[in-house]
Write an enzyme that holds these catalytic residues in place. Structure first.
Site, PDB file in Angstrom:
ATOM      1  N   ARG A 248       0.859  -1.179   0.000  1.00 34.32           N
ATOM      2  CA  ARG A 248       0.000   0.000   0.000  1.00 34.32           C
ATOM      3  C   ARG A 248       0.894   1.227   0.000  1.00 34.32           C
ATOM      4  NH1 ARG A 248      -3.532  -2.696  -1.564  1.00 34.32           N
ATOM      5  NH2 ARG A 248      -5.486  -3.219  -0.540  1.00 34.32           N
ATOM      6  N   GLU A 277      -3.704   7.575  -4.269  1.00 32.95           N
ATOM      7  CA  GLU A 277      -4.121   7.069  -5.594  1.00 32.95           C
ATOM      8  C   GLU A 277      -5.441   7.698  -6.032  1.00 32.95           C
ATOM      9  OE1 GLU A 277      -4.144   2.797  -5.295  1.00 32.95           O
ATOM     10  OE2 GLU A 277      -2.028   2.752  -4.776  1.00 32.95           O
ATOM     11  N   HIS A 295      -1.436   0.530  -9.783  1.00 33.57           N
ATOM     12  CA  HIS A 295      -2.038  -0.458  -8.864  1.00 33.57           C
ATOM     13  C   HIS A 295      -2.644  -1.635  -9.651  1.00 33.57           C
ATOM     14  CE1 HIS A 295      -4.013  -0.871  -4.625  1.00 33.57           C
ATOM     15  NE2 HIS A 295      -3.863  -2.067  -5.190  1.00 33.57           N
TER      16      HIS A 295
HETATM   17  P1  NAP Z   1      -0.875 -11.356   4.974  1.00 38.62           P
HETATM   18  O1  NAP Z   1      -0.776 -12.794   4.652  1.00 38.62           O
HETATM   19  O2  NAP Z   1      -1.809 -10.935   6.062  1.00 38.62           O
HETATM   20  O3  NAP Z   1       0.591 -10.837   5.309  1.00 38.62           O
HETATM   21  C1  NAP Z   1       0.846  -9.598   5.887  1.00 38.62           C
HETATM   22  C2  NAP Z   1       2.248  -9.601   6.450  1.00 38.62           C
HETATM   23  O4  NAP Z   1       2.514  -8.307   6.970  1.00 38.62           O
HETATM   24  C3  NAP Z   1       2.507 -10.576   7.590  1.00 38.62           C
HETATM   25  O5  NAP Z   1       3.743 -11.195   7.361  1.00 38.62           O
HETATM   26  C4  NAP Z   1       2.596  -9.691   8.819  1.00 38.62           C
HETATM   27  O6  NAP Z   1       3.440 -10.305   9.770  1.00 38.62           O
HETATM   28  C5  NAP Z   1       3.214  -8.445   8.200  1.00 38.62           C
HETATM   29  N1  NAP Z   1       3.018  -7.244   9.008  1.00 38.62           N
HETATM   30  C6  NAP Z   1       1.840  -6.714   9.433  1.00 38.62           C
HETATM   31  N2  NAP Z   1       2.090  -5.612  10.155  1.00 38.62           N
HETATM   32  C7  NAP Z   1       3.430  -5.446  10.193  1.00 38.62           C
HETATM   33  C8  NAP Z   1       4.303  -4.510  10.780  1.00 38.62           C
HETATM   34  N3  NAP Z   1       3.831  -3.476  11.517  1.00 38.62           N
HETATM   35  N4  NAP Z   1       5.629  -4.634  10.599  1.00 38.62           N
HETATM   36  C9  NAP Z   1       6.114  -5.649   9.868  1.00 38.62           C
HETATM   37  N5  NAP Z   1       5.347  -6.578   9.278  1.00 38.62           N
HETATM   38  C10 NAP Z   1       4.021  -6.483   9.442  1.00 38.62           C
HETATM   39  O7  NAP Z   1      -1.299 -10.504   3.710  1.00 38.62           O
HETATM   40  P2  NAP Z   1      -1.055 -10.821   2.152  1.00 38.62           P
HETATM   41  O8  NAP Z   1      -2.186 -11.615   1.626  1.00 38.62           O
HETATM   42  O9  NAP Z   1       0.330 -11.330   1.970  1.00 38.62           O
HETATM   43  O10 NAP Z   1      -1.212  -9.335   1.566  1.00 38.62           O
HETATM   44  C11 NAP Z   1      -0.387  -8.301   2.045  1.00 38.62           C
HETATM   45  C12 NAP Z   1      -0.890  -6.950   1.568  1.00 38.62           C
HETATM   46  O11 NAP Z   1      -0.571  -6.757   0.198  1.00 38.62           O
HETATM   47  C13 NAP Z   1      -2.407  -6.737   1.603  1.00 38.62           C
HETATM   48  O12 NAP Z   1      -2.847  -6.398   2.904  1.00 38.62           O
HETATM   49  C14 NAP Z   1      -2.607  -5.628   0.592  1.00 38.62           C
HETATM   50  O13 NAP Z   1      -2.590  -4.368   1.236  1.00 38.62           O
HETATM   51  C15 NAP Z   1      -1.418  -5.759  -0.342  1.00 38.62           C
HETATM   52  N6  NAP Z   1      -1.834  -6.155  -1.698  1.00 38.62           N
HETATM   53  C16 NAP Z   1      -1.583  -5.318  -2.742  1.00 38.62           C
HETATM   54  C17 NAP Z   1      -1.964  -5.700  -4.011  1.00 38.62           C
HETATM   55  C18 NAP Z   1      -1.721  -4.814  -5.194  1.00 38.62           C
HETATM   56  O14 NAP Z   1      -2.518  -4.842  -6.125  1.00 38.62           O
HETATM   57  N7  NAP Z   1      -0.644  -4.068  -5.217  1.00 38.62           N
HETATM   58  C19 NAP Z   1      -2.600  -6.915  -4.231  1.00 38.62           C
HETATM   59  C20 NAP Z   1      -2.825  -7.737  -3.146  1.00 38.62           C
HETATM   60  C21 NAP Z   1      -2.435  -7.358  -1.875  1.00 38.62           C
HETATM   61  P3  NAP Z   1       3.379  -9.971  11.344  1.00 38.62           P
HETATM   62  O15 NAP Z   1       1.923  -9.876  11.687  1.00 38.62           O
HETATM   63  O16 NAP Z   1       4.108 -11.078  11.996  1.00 38.62           O
HETATM   64  O17 NAP Z   1       4.106  -8.688  11.500  1.00 38.62           O
HETATM   65  C1  8YV Z   2      -6.713  -4.825  -6.180  1.00 40.02           C
HETATM   66  C2  8YV Z   2      -5.491  -5.070  -3.913  1.00 40.02           C
HETATM   67  O1  8YV Z   2      -6.138  -3.829  -6.951  1.00 40.02           O
HETATM   68  O2  8YV Z   2      -6.235  -7.162  -3.139  1.00 40.02           O
HETATM   69  C3  8YV Z   2      -5.823  -6.044  -2.838  1.00 40.02           C
HETATM   70  O3  8YV Z   2      -5.650  -5.702  -1.665  1.00 40.02           O
HETATM   71  O4  8YV Z   2      -5.035  -4.006  -3.644  1.00 40.02           O
HETATM   72  C4  8YV Z   2      -5.649  -5.440  -5.346  1.00 40.02           C
HETATM   73  O5  8YV Z   2      -5.770  -6.783  -5.531  1.00 40.02           O
HETATM   74  C5  8YV Z   2      -7.944  -4.378  -5.530  1.00 40.02           C
HETATM   75  O6  8YV Z   2      -8.446  -5.302  -4.645  1.00 40.02           O
HETATM   76  C6  8YV Z   2      -9.025  -3.995  -6.510  1.00 40.02           C
HETATM   77  O7  8YV Z   2      -9.947  -3.317  -5.799  1.00 40.02           O
END
Ligand code: NAP
Ligand code: 8YV
Length: 331
Positions: A248, A277, A295
């Site tokens: 994010r 964004e 994104h």
């Molecule tokens: P997840 O499985 O919940 O993993 C989140 C990780 O963040 C965990 O390892 C957690 O470990 C760590 N974390 C949380 N707070 C922290 C802190 N203060 N300091 C250090 N580490 C911390 O989530 P995921 O499915 O992998 O997804 C992660 C994130 O990616 C989503 O929440 C979303 O915002 C983002 N995302 C972006 C896109 C995109 O389109 N760019 C797409 C999908 C997801 P600990 O709790 O042990 O710290």
């Molecule tokens: C998408 C995301 O862009 O899954 C998330 O957290 O940021 C992305 O996969 C979004 O969900 C579309 O709204």
């Protein structure tokens, strides 16, 4: 008009659960939602506040996205709300405390997007290090043809380099697995070490940044991670280090990042997400050492289809399968 039905949820006269859609979703998903639920699009209302005042009590469900979310004001305006289904895994724009206080279930789309987001993280690393985008601009501008043998400057190697991952959750672990094919050394930072993984946990984020050639950020967004990547972390990453953010925009202090990129304090950055964004700091447009994406890390036909299906399944689970969401956010 709302009529009563044998279940605990009021339904529309056509027998469908009454759901408020916040923000636009892929067209095919909107059509499927309309087939199964009585959907009203909040964004189509001329006066959103008046609409919610007059009709907020009708809605028992909300379908939203990582962009649109559901803040406390919206949740308070929907006194009959039972379920929120989020198209996306990140729920930082949903007020989970407000949902929990009211016993509202929240569904999201974990795991189905791990591969795509991991692919894009690796792609951004390669793009910025190997200067692919810059090289593309060079060719399109006719500079290769007219340059008398001159090309762009040297890139940097990804294979065999050191990768620091900030956040080793579902996607972080997928990225770590992906780069085994690049023979990269991998370490990670998270608040707690992850059991049974082969990668070393680094309790200090500064130490991880200092060690890394590439620092990939994939933590959850929200207040707990706001500006986790600040000027100090960027300085530790150093003039030969690259930052990739697919988490994010809020996780990175964007002003500090712009300063670091402009002043060569880090080597470059690959960014899929931004603090405000769809607005991207204009200062970044002038820099060749940064790759900017709108994104799109999960934006493939396959993954968006799977995310949409899960968004639907979560709603169905609530209304038709005794409140069992397929993928519920732990509250
Ligand atoms: P997840 O499985 O919940 O993993 C989140 C990780 O963040 C965990 O390892 C957690 O470990 C760590 N974390 C949380 N707070 C922290 C802190 N203060 N300091 C250090 N580490 C911390 O989530 P995921 O499915 O992998 O997804 C992660 C994130 O990616 C989503 O929440 C979303 O915002 C983002 N995302 C972006 C896109 C995109 O389109 N760019 C797409 C999908 C997801 P600990 O709790 O042990 O710290
Ligand atoms: C998408 C995301 O862009 O899954 C998330 O957290 O940021 C992305 O996969 C979004 O969900 C579309 O709204």
């Amino acid at each position: 008009m709302t009529v009563s039905n044998p279940s605990s949820s009021p339904v529309s006269p056509c027998g469908k659960p009454i759901v408020l859609q916040v923000g636009r979703l892929p067209l095919w998903l909107e059509q499927r939602l309309n087939d199964e639920f009585d959907i009203t699009l909040l964004d189509a209302q001329a006066d959103r506040a008046a609409f919610l005042r007059e009709q907020g009590a009708r809605f028992t469900g909300v379908v939203t996205s990582a962009f649109a979310g559901a803040d406390a004001a919206l949740i308070h305006a929907l006194p009959s709300l039972q379920v929120i289904s989020n198209f996306g895994v990140g729920v930082d724009r949903i007020d989970l405390a407000a949902a929990k206080a009211r016993g509202i279930a929240v569904g999201h789309t974990p795991d189905v997007l791990n591969d795509c987001v991991a692919d894009m993280a690796v792609g951004l690393m390669l793009d910025v290090a190997r200067r692919s985008m810059e090289a593309d601009r060079f060719v399109r501008a006719g500079k290769w043809a007219s340059g008398g043998g001159k090309s762009i400057g040297l890139g940097r190697q990804v294979s065999g380099a050191r990768l620091g991952i900030v956040g080793l959750g579902r996607i972080g672990q997928t990225i770590a697995k992906r780069v085994s094919g690049f023979d990269m050394a991998v370490r990670y930072h998270a608040r707690q070490p992850v059991a049974s993984v082969p990668w070393a946990h680094e309790p200090s984020l500064l130490a991880l940044a200092d060690w890394s050639d590439y620092l990939v950020v994939i933590v959850a967004g929200g207040a707990g991670t706001r500006h986790l990547i600040d000027a100090k972390v960027l300085r530790a990453l150093g003039p030969r280090g690259f930052l990739v953010n697919v988490a994010r925009g809020s996780v990175v202090d964007e002003a500090a990042l712009v300063h670091a990129l402009q002043n060569g304090e880090i080597a470059g950055a690959g960014l899929d997400v931004f603090e405000n964004e769809p607005h991207v700091p204009e200062a970044l447009f002038a820099l060749d050492n940064v790759v900017l994406l709108p994104h799109i890390a999960s934006n493939t036909e396959e993954t968006r289809t799977a995310m949409g299906e899960l968004t639907l399944e979560n709603l169905r689970g609530h209304y038709f399968e005794g409140g069992r969401l397929k993928a519920a956010v732990p509250l």
